[in-house]
Design an enzyme around this catalytic site. Structure first.
Site, PDB file in Angstrom:
ATOM      1  N   CYS A 267      33.798  30.672 -46.487  1.00 12.95           N
ATOM      2  CA  CYS A 267      33.106  31.553 -45.529  1.00 12.95           C
ATOM      3  C   CYS A 267      32.121  32.517 -46.519  1.00 12.95           C
ATOM      4  CB  CYS A 267      34.015  32.478 -44.988  1.00 12.95           C
ATOM      5  SG  CYS A 267      35.382  33.275 -45.878  1.00 12.95           S
TER       6      CYS A 267
ATOM      7  N   GLU B  18      40.006  42.587 -44.444  1.00 15.55           N
ATOM      8  CA  GLU B  18      41.222  42.136 -44.859  1.00 15.55           C
ATOM      9  C   GLU B  18      41.187  42.515 -46.410  1.00 15.55           C
ATOM     10  OE1 GLU B  18      41.286  38.475 -43.413  1.00 15.55           O
ATOM     11  OE2 GLU B  18      42.591  39.253 -41.809  1.00 15.55           O
TER      12      GLU B  18
ATOM     13  N   GLU C 277      37.417  37.966 -38.870  1.00 19.93           N
ATOM     14  CA  GLU C 277      36.642  37.294 -40.071  1.00 19.93           C
ATOM     15  C   GLU C 277      36.004  35.822 -39.912  1.00 19.93           C
ATOM     16  OE1 GLU C 277      36.721  39.154 -42.809  1.00 19.93           O
ATOM     17  OE2 GLU C 277      38.130  40.660 -42.276  1.00 19.93           O
TER      18      GLU C 277
ATOM     19  N   ASN D  43      40.664  25.816 -43.858  1.00 21.12           N
ATOM     20  CA  ASN D  43      40.135  26.055 -45.353  1.00 21.12           C
ATOM     21  C   ASN D  43      41.126  27.309 -45.685  1.00 21.12           C
ATOM     22  OD1 ASN D  43      38.456  27.914 -43.771  1.00 21.12           O
ATOM     23  ND2 ASN D  43      37.565  28.439 -45.566  1.00 21.12           N
TER      24      ASN D  43
HETATM   25  P1  NAD Z   1      37.329  27.420 -35.740  1.00 20.18           P
HETATM   26  O1  NAD Z   1      36.706  28.784 -35.161  1.00 20.18           O
HETATM   27  O2  NAD Z   1      37.011  26.245 -35.058  1.00 20.18           O
HETATM   28  O3  NAD Z   1      39.065  27.622 -35.420  1.00 20.18           O
HETATM   29  C1  NAD Z   1      39.783  28.575 -36.007  1.00 20.18           C
HETATM   30  C2  NAD Z   1      41.016  28.716 -35.172  1.00 20.18           C
HETATM   31  O4  NAD Z   1      40.854  29.099 -34.039  1.00 20.18           O
HETATM   32  C3  NAD Z   1      41.992  27.249 -35.453  1.00 20.18           C
HETATM   33  O5  NAD Z   1      43.330  27.703 -35.640  1.00 20.18           O
HETATM   34  C4  NAD Z   1      41.641  26.955 -33.917  1.00 20.18           C
HETATM   35  O6  NAD Z   1      42.645  26.058 -33.414  1.00 20.18           O
HETATM   36  C5  NAD Z   1      41.759  28.118 -33.169  1.00 20.18           C
HETATM   37  N1  NAD Z   1      41.069  28.188 -31.650  1.00 20.18           N
HETATM   38  C6  NAD Z   1      39.921  27.337 -31.325  1.00 20.18           C
HETATM   39  N2  NAD Z   1      39.680  27.676 -30.154  1.00 20.18           N
HETATM   40  C7  NAD Z   1      40.457  28.726 -29.664  1.00 20.18           C
HETATM   41  C8  NAD Z   1      40.777  29.422 -28.467  1.00 20.18           C
HETATM   42  N3  NAD Z   1      39.958  29.077 -27.432  1.00 20.18           N
HETATM   43  N4  NAD Z   1      41.377  30.380 -28.730  1.00 20.18           N
HETATM   44  C9  NAD Z   1      42.329  30.800 -29.684  1.00 20.18           C
HETATM   45  N5  NAD Z   1      42.113  30.227 -30.740  1.00 20.18           N
HETATM   46  C10 NAD Z   1      41.311  29.162 -30.910  1.00 20.18           C
HETATM   47  O7  NAD Z   1      36.840  27.506 -37.004  1.00 20.18           O
HETATM   48  P2  NAD Z   1      37.010  26.195 -38.273  1.00 20.18           P
HETATM   49  O8  NAD Z   1      36.016  25.458 -37.633  1.00 20.18           O
HETATM   50  O9  NAD Z   1      38.529  25.647 -37.910  1.00 20.18           O
HETATM   51  O10 NAD Z   1      36.621  27.034 -39.494  1.00 20.18           O
HETATM   52  C11 NAD Z   1      35.428  27.226 -39.898  1.00 20.18           C
HETATM   53  C12 NAD Z   1      35.088  28.573 -39.808  1.00 20.18           C
HETATM   54  O11 NAD Z   1      35.850  29.671 -40.155  1.00 20.18           O
HETATM   55  C13 NAD Z   1      33.677  28.856 -40.343  1.00 20.18           C
HETATM   56  O12 NAD Z   1      33.059  29.272 -39.531  1.00 20.18           O
HETATM   57  C14 NAD Z   1      34.223  29.757 -41.578  1.00 20.18           C
HETATM   58  O13 NAD Z   1      32.901  30.509 -42.106  1.00 20.18           O
HETATM   59  C15 NAD Z   1      35.096  30.728 -40.926  1.00 20.18           C
HETATM   60  N6  NAD Z   1      35.790  31.169 -41.878  1.00 20.18           N
HETATM   61  C16 NAD Z   1      35.799  32.678 -42.175  1.00 20.18           C
HETATM   62  C17 NAD Z   1      36.402  33.074 -43.225  1.00 20.18           C
HETATM   63  C18 NAD Z   1      36.384  34.762 -43.462  1.00 20.18           C
HETATM   64  O14 NAD Z   1      37.462  35.187 -44.067  1.00 20.18           O
HETATM   65  N7  NAD Z   1      35.367  35.359 -43.025  1.00 20.18           N
HETATM   66  C19 NAD Z   1      37.183  32.613 -44.018  1.00 20.18           C
HETATM   67  C20 NAD Z   1      37.439  31.288 -43.807  1.00 20.18           C
HETATM   68  C21 NAD Z   1      36.948  30.491 -42.833  1.00 20.18           C
END
Ligand code: NAD
Length: 488
Positions: free
Chosen positions: A282, A457, A248, A150
């Site tokens: 988020c 950030e 984050e 996202n």
């Molecule tokens: P996710 O944690 O599943 O994936 C995020 C990234 O991590 C992807 O690029 C994925 O390929 C990578 N990843 C997955 N497993 C990994 C591993 N073992 N080692 C290294 N990298 C790995 O997140 P998502 O489901 O794609 O996104 C949604 C989440 O992101 C929600 O919880 C949302 O709240 C959070 N989010 C937080 C913010 C913020 O700024 N606080 C902003 C946007 C989204």
């Protein structure tokens, strides 16, 4: 079918393997993406590592780094429309939002461009007579940035901007869901004139690409945005290289409305807080904490607005709520709602997937007054689902608001100034919005507590976090060094 490429050491290539990307509005495959496997990740980190020490990057002035970032900002602004269309196509994020957000992403790069030559060291008033001691602020090294689907252009800008301003080099791993805008961003970055290897953009799956990248011995810092479960993997991975981390993560942010608030304004902010970006934000205000005195009237107005939301194709400018990025998110929403209803929660509107092609889920409101332990109050949906709890007193409002393992954002609607200040003090969250919601700026830091992660950030501190100090000692006396066995 469109074909995208990865960007390593200033060169575009297909990657060791390929994977399909589906259009969230139709569920159909529309493009092929390069999948970075171990060899690609190693090549990308090597390129970033070489660039970190190369005189064309390590030897340029901070002002020159700022000028490169400014050029990048201008290119993003010029290409905002095409980047917005790609992000909409690959992630389902509505075109209204991607267009506005990407134009603003350029401002993040401008902010950090301006900051590049204001990252200052310090001179220390040392307690020894013949010494000059000062601190140099130096870039931390190779940064691995990992982002979710996202708002990838935005979530990467808050990493790339400060890290490059500080003089680091980077490998950015785009999400395997909707990576097209980041791979296109690499083409724009390439035109800005940075030396090869300063930024490398790859994509692939977490278990291989993400894991190899975040545990790589040449990586000094991992800047991660994503979910808490993945963050735990990242922290474990970083035990390999002892890299520092900034995390984050998600949220279950409270949106608190007192009975003296401007109701129409609060309803509109709540609609934006939970239904904008189809709830995939988020900072979504996903828990409405509402004064019991106005609860029925507020919910009636909110229901009216939720049911009037225009649901449609993400590339239609009239659309207000589009599809979710993945089919899995629809399944999560169905499951959490089913469990919450079984626990005694009552659906006010929505709650069932729409009978149409694509990952559509309607704006949903679920009242948990009779189900304070419902999973919808604790689990992040990352979809357009609002859970509701009522309160009678200010203390109760604060207690409900803070009753979460997360701590990213919060909103307070009240016209009572002293109460607003008490709430600001009491809320455990990285952001408190008072009589507004979902406002962001490069000037204001962003980040959370608890399961929402650590680090900030945005703002000046974010650039400092990509540096380390080096203490320099210079002896100014010409006299011979005295007793070598005594530390001075
Ligand atoms: P996710 O944690 O599943 O994936 C995020 C990234 O991590 C992807 O690029 C994925 O390929 C990578 N990843 C997955 N497993 C990994 C591993 N073992 N080692 C290294 N990298 C790995 O997140 P998502 O489901 O794609 O996104 C949604 C989440 O992101 C929600 O919880 C949302 O709240 C959070 N989010 C937080 C913010 C913020 O700024 N606080 C902003 C946007 C989204």
């Amino acid at each position: 079918m469109q074909q995208f490429q990865q960007y390593i050491g200033g060169v575009f290539s297909d990657g060791s393997a390929q994977f399909e990307s589906r259009d969230p509005a139709t569920g159909r495959i529309w493009a092929m993406m390069p999948e970075a496997r171990s060899d690609d990740v190693n090549a990308a980190v090597d390129a970033a590592h070489a660039a970190f020490y190369a005189p064309v990057w390590a030897g340029i002035t901070a002002s020159a780094r700022g000028k490169l970032l400014l050029r990048l900002a201008d290119l993003i602004a010029e290409n905002a429309q095409s980047l917005a269309k790609l992000e909409t196509r690959d992630t389902g994020k509505i075109i209204r939002e991607t267009t506005a957000q990407i134009a603003y992403v350029a401002e993040y790069y401008r902010y950090y461009a301006g900051l590049a030559d204001k990252i200052e060291g310090a001179h220390l008033p040392i307690d020894k007579p013949d010494m000059e001691v000062w601190l140099r602020r130096e870039p931390i090294g190779v940064v691995a940035a990992v982002v979710p689907w996202n708002s990838q252009l935005f979530l990467s800008a808050v990493k790339i901007g400060p890290a490059l301003a500080a003089g680091c080099t980077m490998v950015l791993k785009a999400s395997e869901e909707g990576p097209a805008p980041m791979l296109e961003f690499a083409r724009i970055f390439d035109q800005a004139g940075f030396p090869p290897g300063v930024l490398n953009v790859i994509t692939g799956f977490g278990r291989e690409c993400g894991a190899v990248l975040t545990s790589h011995p040449k990586v000094s810092h991992v800047a991660f945005t994503g979910g808490p479960e993945t963050a735990r993997h990242i922290v474990r991975n970083s035990a390999e290289n002892l890299a520092s981390t900034s995390l984050e993560l998600g949220g279950k942010s409270p949106f608190i409305v007192f009975d003296d608030a401007d109701i129409e304004s609060a309803v509109n902010a709540q609609v934006s807080g939970i239904f904008a970006a189809t709830g995939q934000s988020c900072v979504a205000g996903s828990r409405l904490v509402i004064a019991n005195k106005i609860k029925d009237a507020f919910l009636a107005r909110l229901k009216e607005k939720a049911e009037a939301v225009v649901i449609g194709a993400p590339d239609d400018v009239a659309t207000e709520v589009g599809p979710l990025c993945t089919a899995g998110q629809v399944d999560t929403a169905i499951d959490l709602i089913k469990r919450s209803e079984a626990a005694g929660a009552t659906l006010i509107t929505g709650g069932r997937p729409l009978a149409r092609e694509g990952n559509y889920f309607p704006p949903t409101i679920i009242d948990c007054s009779d189900a304070p332990d419902a999973t919808c109050l604790t689990n992040e949906f990352f979809g357009p689902v609002l859970s509701v709890l009522g309160f009678d007193t200010e203390e109760e409002a604060l207690q409900i608001a803070n009753d979460t393992a997360f701590g990213l954002a919060s909103g307070v609607f009240t016209n009572d100034l002293t109460r607003a200040h008490r709430m600001i003090r009491g809320l455990r969250a990285g952001i408190v919005w008072v009589n507004t919601y979902r406002a962001v700026s490069p000037i204001a830091p962003f980040g959370g507590h608890g399961l929402s992660g650590h680090g900030r950030e945005g703002g000046i501190q974010a650039a400092l976090d990509y540096t380390k100090t080096k203490a320099v000692w210079l002896r100014t006396s010409d006299a011979p060094i005295p007793d070598p066995f005594v530390m001075r």
